[in-house]
Design a protein around this motif. Structure first.
Motif, short mmCIF file in Angstrom:
data_model
loop_
_atom_site.label_atom_id
_atom_site.label_comp_id
_atom_site.label_asym_id
_atom_site.label_seq_id
_atom_site.Cartn_x
_atom_site.Cartn_y
_atom_site.Cartn_z
N MET A 55 0.82 -1.21 0.00
CA MET A 55 0.00 0.00 0.00
C MET A 55 0.85 1.27 0.00
O MET A 55 0.60 2.20 -0.77
N PHE A 56 1.88 1.31 0.90
CA PHE A 56 2.60 2.56 1.14
C PHE A 56 4.08 2.48 0.78
O PHE A 56 4.83 3.43 1.07
N GLY A 57 4.55 1.39 0.19
CA GLY A 57 5.95 1.28 -0.20
C GLY A 57 6.31 2.20 -1.35
O GLY A 57 5.46 2.91 -1.92
N GLY A 58 7.61 2.19 -1.70
CA GLY A 58 8.07 3.07 -2.78
C GLY A 58 7.36 2.81 -4.09
O GLY A 58 7.11 3.74 -4.86
N SER A 59 7.02 1.57 -4.38
CA SER A 59 6.27 1.24 -5.59
C SER A 59 4.87 0.73 -5.24
O SER A 59 4.27 -0.03 -6.00
N GLY A 60 4.36 1.18 -4.08
CA GLY A 60 3.04 0.75 -3.64
C GLY A 60 1.93 1.53 -4.31
O GLY A 60 2.15 2.43 -5.14
N MET A 61 0.72 1.20 -3.94
CA MET A 61 -0.45 1.77 -4.57
C MET A 61 -0.54 3.28 -4.37
O MET A 61 -0.87 4.03 -5.29
N VAL A 62 -0.25 3.76 -3.16
CA VAL A 62 -0.37 5.19 -2.87
C VAL A 62 0.64 5.99 -3.68
O VAL A 62 0.30 7.00 -4.32
N ASN A 63 1.91 5.56 -3.69
CA ASN A 63 2.93 6.30 -4.43
C ASN A 63 2.73 6.21 -5.93
O ASN A 63 3.02 7.17 -6.67
N ASN A 64 2.25 5.10 -6.43
CA ASN A 64 1.93 5.00 -7.86
C ASN A 64 0.81 5.96 -8.25
O ASN A 64 0.84 6.57 -9.33
#
Length: 326
Positions: free
Chosen positions: A156-165
Motif C-alpha cells: 500500500m505505502f511502499g516506494g512502488s506501492g499503490m499510494v505512491n503509484n
C-alpha cells in the motif's frame, strides 16, 4: 378406654426427611472423578510448565559468561558483571530503552482507548445483522501474522506501492512512508490499531451487554441525553474491565512488538527502531552476548512485575478488584 394417637400434621411441602450428609471426598478421589477433564488439560499444562516455568531457570545466564559449547552450568560465574550495561549507561542500551518508553507511551495513549470507542460505536448500532457483519470484518486482521500485515502495508505505502503509484500518475512527488525514521513510531501505531483494535472490542462489548437497560430507560425519562447516559451509566459500567486490561497492559508495556519491528528495522535503521526486545535479539542471538541480553530481559521482566503490582495497588485504592484481591 382408648388412647388417641396424635400425628404431626404433614408439611405443606411433603414429608420432611433428614438430609443425608455426603462424605467429603479426598484429594485423590476428586482427581479420579475429574480424570477426563484433567487428561484434556494435561498437554497445555505440560507446555506451560516446560516453556514458561522451567525456562525461567535459564535466567541464571544473566550472572554468567555463557558459552554455548560449555553449557549453562559449566560457564564461568561473573556475578553482576553483565548488568554493567544498565549501570554504566551503554549508549545502545539507552537508545533502546528510550525508544521503548516512547513507543510504550504512544501506544498506551493512542492504541488502548481505540477498542473502547469502537465498542461504543458498535453497541449503538440498532441492526444486529449489520453489527455482526462489521464485527466479522474488524476481527479478521487479528488472525493475520505480522509478516502478512507488513507485506500489506508495503504493497500500500511502499516506494512502488499503490499510494505512491497514484501520486506519481497525477504528477505529485512520492512519499517515503515506510523508510522514514521520523514517522516510524506513527507507522507502528497505525499497524497495531489496524490489526488488533477489532479483536480488542470483544471484552468491552461483553461488558456493555451486562449493563442493565432499565438504567438507560430511567435516565431517559428524567431527560438525560446520550452524552449524560454515556458518562453516568456506560463508562462506570466499563470501569472495572478498563482498569483490569490497563493493569495487564502495563505489565507487558515494555514488550512493544518484536516481530513487527524486526521485520521493518532494515528500512529505517537501528537507531530509530531499536527497542529492548530487538536489543536482546541483536546482541544475544546475533551478536553472541548471551549474558548481557539475558540481564536486560530479566530486568525488563522485573519492571513489568513491579508495574503490575503498583497498578493493582492503585486499583484497590479506587475500590476496584484489579488483577487479584488484596
Amino acid at each position: 378406654m382408648s388412647i388417641e394417637t396424635r400425628r404431626k400434621p404433614p408439611s405443606p411441602l411433603g414429608e420432611t426427611t433428614t438430609p443425608v450428609k455426603r462424605r467429603k471426598q479426598s484429594w485423590w478421589q476428586r482427581m479420579w472423578r475429574d480424570r477426563m477433564l484433567l487428561a484434556f488439560a494435561l498437554p497445555g499444562m505440560v507446555l506451560l510448565l516446560l516453556f514458561h516455568y522451567v525456562a525461567l531457570l535459564g535466567n541464571v545466564i544473566a550472572f554468567k559468561d555463557y558459552q554455548p559449547f560449555l553449557g549453562i552450568w559449566e560457564s564461568v560465574w561473573t556475578g553482576l558483571e553483565n548488568f554493567d550495561v544498565l549501570f554504566n549507561g551503554d549508549p545502545d542500551f539507552l537508545n533502546a530503552l528510550r525508544n521503548t518508553l516512547v513507543l510504550t507511551f504512544i501506544q498506551t495513549v493512542f492504541v488502548f482507548p481505540v477498542p473502547i470507542v469502537l465498542a461504543l460505536l458498535l453497541n449503538s448500532l440498532l441492526s444486529e445483522r449489520i453489527k455482526k457483519l462489521v464485527q466479522s470484518i474488524l476481527y479478521l486482521p487479528h488472525f493475520l501474522s505480522w509478516v502478512i500485515v507488513v507485506a500489506i502495508f508495503q504493497q500500500m505505502f511502499g516506494g512502488s506501492g499503490m499510494v505512491n503509484n497514484f501520486l506519481r500518475s497525477n504528477g505529485w512527488a512520492a512519499l517515503d512512508i515506510l523508510g522514514n525514521p521520523d514517522t516510524f513510531f506513527a507507522l507502528l501505531t497505525s499497524q497495531v490499531i489496524w490489526k488488533d483494535t477489532g479483536w480488542g472490542t470483544i471484552l468491552f462489548l461483553a461488558a456493555l451487554s451486562q449493563i442493565d437497560s432499565s438504567l438507560y430507560e430511567a435516565t431517559a425519562v428524567d431527560g438525560a441525553g446520550r452524552w449524560r447516559q454515556l458518562w453516568h451509566i456506560t463508562l462506570p459500567g466499563l470501569r472495572g474491565i478498563i482498569i483490569l486490561l490497563l493493569i495487564l497492559k502495563l505489565g507487558d508495556s515494555l514488550s512493544v512488538g518484536f516481530e513487527q519491528i524486526i521485520l521493518q528495522q532494515a528500512a529505517v535503521g537501528v537507531q530509530a527502531s531499536e527497542v529492548l526486545d530487538t536489543y536482546v535479539y541483536n546482541n544475544g542471538i546475533v551478536g553472541g552476548s548471551w549474558g548481557v541480553s539475558t540481564a536486560v530481559g530479566l530486568v525488563k521482566g522485573l519492571i513489568g512485575v513491579v508495574l503490575v503490582l503498583a497498578a493493582n495497588k492503585i486499583a484497590h485504592a479506587f475500590g476496584e478488584n484489579g488483577v487479584y484481591k488484596a
